[in-house]
Design a protein around this motif. Structure first.
Motif, short mmCIF file in Angstrom:
data_model
loop_
_atom_site.label_atom_id
_atom_site.label_comp_id
_atom_site.label_asym_id
_atom_site.label_seq_id
_atom_site.Cartn_x
_atom_site.Cartn_y
_atom_site.Cartn_z
N TYR A 1 1.09 -1.38 0.31
CA TYR A 1 0.40 0.04 0.15
C TYR A 1 0.67 1.79 -0.18
CZ TYR A 1 -3.99 -3.41 1.46
OH TYR A 1 -4.03 -4.19 1.91
N VAL A 2 0.59 2.20 -0.78
CA VAL A 2 1.36 3.22 -1.19
C VAL A 2 0.48 4.72 -0.22
CG1 VAL A 2 2.09 5.16 -2.68
CG2 VAL A 2 2.58 3.08 -3.33
N ILE A 3 1.13 4.49 1.02
CA ILE A 3 0.25 5.90 1.20
C ILE A 3 0.88 7.30 1.72
CG2 ILE A 3 -1.11 6.68 3.61
CD1 ILE A 3 -1.22 3.52 4.99
N ALA A 4 0.20 8.20 0.99
CA ALA A 4 1.02 9.78 0.04
C ALA A 4 -0.31 10.58 0.35
CB ALA A 4 1.45 9.32 -1.17
N ASP A 5 1.00 11.98 0.73
CA ASP A 5 -0.28 13.36 0.65
C ASP A 5 0.98 14.03 -0.46
OD1 ASP A 5 1.62 13.78 2.32
OD2 ASP A 5 0.06 14.67 3.29
N GLY A 6 0.89 14.84 -0.10
CA GLY A 6 1.84 16.13 -1.60
C GLY A 6 2.70 16.02 -0.56
N GLY A 7 3.58 15.56 1.07
CA GLY A 7 4.82 15.72 1.23
C GLY A 7 5.37 14.89 2.55
N ALA B 1 4.67 10.64 2.25
CA ALA B 1 4.85 8.81 1.68
C ALA B 1 4.98 7.66 2.77
CB ALA B 1 5.25 9.01 0.86
N ARG B 2 4.56 6.63 2.79
CA ARG B 2 4.59 5.57 3.22
C ARG B 2 4.07 4.25 2.34
NH1 ARG B 2 1.89 4.56 8.93
NH2 ARG B 2 -0.58 5.36 8.28
N PHE B 3 5.05 3.13 2.46
CA PHE B 3 4.69 2.25 2.45
C PHE B 3 4.37 1.32 2.84
CE2 PHE B 3 7.94 2.56 -1.76
CZ PHE B 3 7.61 4.59 -2.06
N VAL B 4 3.80 0.78 2.68
CA VAL B 4 3.20 -0.13 4.17
C VAL B 4 2.61 -2.00 3.67
CG1 VAL B 4 1.41 -0.91 5.54
CG2 VAL B 4 1.81 1.56 4.78
N GLU B 5 2.98 -3.22 4.31
CA GLU B 5 2.18 -3.87 3.82
C GLU B 5 1.68 -4.79 4.96
OE1 GLU B 5 5.60 -7.12 2.05
OE2 GLU B 5 6.64 -7.10 4.26
N ARG B 6 0.75 -5.61 4.25
CA ARG B 6 0.17 -6.85 5.93
C ARG B 6 0.83 -7.77 6.10
NH1 ARG B 6 -6.18 -6.38 5.01
NH2 ARG B 6 -6.19 -5.80 7.42
N ASP B 7 1.12 -8.23 6.96
CA ASP B 7 1.60 -9.06 7.76
C ASP B 7 1.46 -10.40 7.65
OD1 ASP B 7 0.47 -8.49 10.01
OD2 ASP B 7 2.34 -8.39 11.26
N ASP B 8 1.55 -11.64 7.55
CA ASP B 8 0.70 -12.84 7.58
C ASP B 8 -0.41 -12.98 8.80
OD1 ASP B 8 2.42 -14.14 5.17
OD2 ASP B 8 3.56 -15.37 7.27
N GLN B 9 -0.25 -11.89 9.83
CA GLN B 9 -2.04 -11.85 10.97
C GLN B 9 -2.41 -10.89 10.66
OE1 GLN B 9 2.13 -12.14 11.83
NE2 GLN B 9 2.01 -14.10 11.72
N GLY B 10 -2.15 -10.58 9.35
CA GLY B 10 -3.37 -9.39 9.12
C GLY B 10 -2.79 -7.93 9.42
N ALA B 11 -2.27 -7.32 9.93
CA ALA B 11 -1.43 -6.42 10.71
C ALA B 11 -0.67 -5.80 10.06
CB ALA B 11 -0.82 -6.59 11.79
N PHE B 12 -1.01 -4.28 9.80
CA PHE B 12 -0.16 -3.71 9.06
C PHE B 12 0.98 -2.87 9.62
CE2 PHE B 12 -4.39 -3.48 7.22
CZ PHE B 12 -4.29 -3.01 5.63
N ARG B 13 2.29 -2.78 8.88
CA ARG B 13 3.99 -2.39 9.16
C ARG B 13 4.08 -1.65 8.14
NH1 ARG B 13 8.12 -5.60 7.78
NH2 ARG B 13 7.61 -6.57 6.36
N THR B 14 4.40 -0.42 8.68
CA THR B 14 5.30 0.55 7.20
C THR B 14 6.61 -0.29 6.90
OG1 THR B 14 4.01 2.36 8.62
CG2 THR B 14 6.00 2.25 7.31
N LEU B 15 7.88 0.29 6.13
CA LEU B 15 7.96 -0.51 5.29
C LEU B 15 9.50 0.64 5.58
CD1 LEU B 15 7.44 -2.57 2.56
CD2 LEU B 15 7.62 -3.50 4.90
N SER B 16 8.63 1.62 4.75
CA SER B 16 9.91 2.60 4.38
C SER B 16 8.42 3.96 5.00
CB SER B 16 10.64 3.00 3.24
OG SER B 16 9.53 2.38 2.19
N SER B 17 9.14 5.15 4.74
CA SER B 17 8.33 6.41 4.57
C SER B 17 9.34 7.42 4.35
CB SER B 17 7.94 6.55 6.35
OG SER B 17 9.08 6.96 7.11
#
Length: 146
Positions: free
Chosen positions: A8-14, A16-32
């Motif tokens: 998931y790429v979550i962004a606005d004009g200033g 951004a972060r890249f997020v993925e869902r782990d095997d348990q269904g929880a989201f975690r930020t990979l980089s921002s």
């Protein structure tokens, strides 16, 4: 067959972060990323007064309109950087599918900046601003992929 890796790429004009869902269904930020120009004023970004032009027939001087707003230019540069980073991550096979999560104007700019291979792996778009929502609260905002 291997399950496709979804980012998931979550962004606005200033921001951004890249997020993925782990095997348990929880989201975690990979980089921002946070734009260095996010909180700068116009005079810190460049000239705060427009350039002047002299008229040849009189001593009058007129201001020249800037070609583009400095804050908009900084936003566009930031979105382009995010798109280039995504292209590099796709080339390194870090993800297989992509969901874009951003306000409508930012999504349009981001889609326009994506490389063709990156644009092909976009599976969904969500018109929301979730940049300040912590990882543990994303589950309520991001429905599981259909």
């Amino acid at each position: 067959m291997k399950k496709p890796r979804l980012w998931y790429v979550i962004a606005d004009g200033g921001r951004a972060r890249f997020v993925e869902r782990d095997d348990q269904g929880a989201f975690r930020t990979l980089s921002s990323f946070v734009s260095t120009e996010l909180h700068k004023s116009a005079h810190e970004l460049g000239r705060d007064r427009p350039a002047r032009v002299k008229e040849s027939a009189s001593p009058a001087r007129s201001a020249i309109e800037p070609r583009r707003d400095l804050h908009e230019a900084a936003k566009e540069d930031f979105i382009r950087t995010v798109a280039e980073t995504l292209a590099a991550e796709l080339k390194d096979q870090k993800f297989d599918e992509l969901v874009l999560v951003a306000p409508p104007g930012v999504i349009a700019e981001l889609k326009g900046s994506l490389s063709k291979p990156t644009a092909k792996v976009v599976v969904k778009e969500l018109h929301k601003d979730l940049t300040k929502v912590p990882d543990h609260e994303l589950t309520g905002h991001l429905a599981p992929k259909q």
